[in-house]
Design an enzyme around this catalytic site. Sequence first.
Site, PDB file in Angstrom:
ATOM      1  N   GLU A 128       3.201 -13.570  -4.731  1.00 27.17           N
ATOM      2  CA  GLU A 128       3.770 -12.526  -5.588  1.00 27.17           C
ATOM      3  C   GLU A 128       4.834 -11.747  -4.834  1.00 27.17           C
ATOM      4  O   GLU A 128       5.854 -11.343  -5.404  1.00 27.17           O
ATOM      5  CB  GLU A 128       2.662 -11.589  -6.072  1.00 27.17           C
ATOM      6  CG  GLU A 128       3.104 -10.554  -7.100  1.00 27.17           C
ATOM      7  CD  GLU A 128       3.614  -9.245  -6.511  1.00 27.17           C
ATOM      8  OE1 GLU A 128       4.136  -8.417  -7.269  1.00 27.17           O
ATOM      9  OE2 GLU A 128       3.496  -9.041  -5.273  1.00 27.17           O
ATOM     10  N   ASP A 177      -1.720 -12.660  -1.790  1.00 28.72           N
ATOM     11  CA  ASP A 177      -0.802 -12.628  -0.652  1.00 28.72           C
ATOM     12  C   ASP A 177      -0.463 -11.191  -0.299  1.00 28.72           C
ATOM     13  O   ASP A 177      -0.559 -10.273  -1.131  1.00 28.72           O
ATOM     14  CB  ASP A 177       0.468 -13.420  -0.953  1.00 28.72           C
ATOM     15  CG  ASP A 177       1.264 -12.853  -2.123  1.00 28.72           C
ATOM     16  OD1 ASP A 177       0.702 -12.749  -3.237  1.00 28.72           O
ATOM     17  OD2 ASP A 177       2.445 -12.487  -1.940  1.00 28.72           O
TER      18      ASP A 177
END
Length: 372
Positions: A137, A75
């Site tokens: 994350e 991400d």
Amino acid sequence: MTLQLSPVDLLERLVGFPSVVGTPNGALMDFVVAYLSAHDVPCSLLKGPEGDRYNLFATIGDPSVPGYVLSGHVDVVPAQEPEWKADPFTMRREDGRLIGRGCCDMKGFVAAALAAVPALKQMDLPAPVHIALSYDEEAGCKGVPHMLSALPDLCAAPLGCIVGEPTGLVPVLAHKGKAALRLLAEGRAGHSSRPDLGANAIHALLPALTAATTQARALQAGPQDPRFAPPYSSLQIGTIKGGQAINIIPEAAQAEIEARAIAGVDPQSLLAPVLEALGEGVRAEWMSTYPALALDADHPLATLVAGITGQEPLGAVSFGTEAGLFQQAGVPSIICGPGDIARAHRPEEYLTEHELSGAVDMILALGRALAA
């Protein structure tokens, strides 16, 4: 799928997936699965509870033998800054720079790990190399705990984990932990001339906010760890929202508070005085939490990564990573990846081609060290 993709080609493909934190990442993970399958690397796609986001765990070698994990998140933060000179999700190559959202943080390391797969496959590794890719994350390490809970079913207990966040390929032994808390206050709206008929939600927050500022000052006295800057745990109120107009009693308000803890301190415990000060009409919810990382300088993993990078480990960094969660799950962990954290979360984020090739070299050096 074409088997021969260079590290730059792989990074370009990864950047092309706009895998912004909190959004689906299935298309990107499907690409990685197809690439690994083309190289006969078994992998597990692990759906998160959100239903539209996935972790991935792949193994090169025998999963029943203890080995090493290469960990990265797929991400990225949003890319809405006007300073971008072109589409942030179409990688550009300019004067040796690879520009695009996520190039540095941290799709560059992911591309390097994938690019190393064909060579690692040829090494007949006595201990496996695992590739662990996580989601969200950037929202406080929300994805990787689901993968870690499945780890015992995926492989033998790993000997160590290299989290490839950007450190200039210098091994890093420690980082602070973090906990984030949201406070939500409910009041009763009304005209400000009659406060007796309403309930001010902003006022309801004040005892907890006062406790937060008091705790922030108290933390400066210690305990301290000179590896960090600042050397003490910290706490701050990051956002406050509430109210419609100066003459309307606010019926709702909220505040977000974060704590960053030195190694050995539970970050959630730092927010205990705030929770104790919650008044009537105020509730709290945890936004995210992850532990600090602390690896001894003489740990075999530190020695190994120093050897494959040619760099002496650095004591600590101020930013947080998933390494603390791997450590908490019983996997010794260290941070080491290409690029500079100062370029992350900024427009025109980039990784140099030299840094990318250096990350591939480090991973291949790991394979050679295992095969020696």
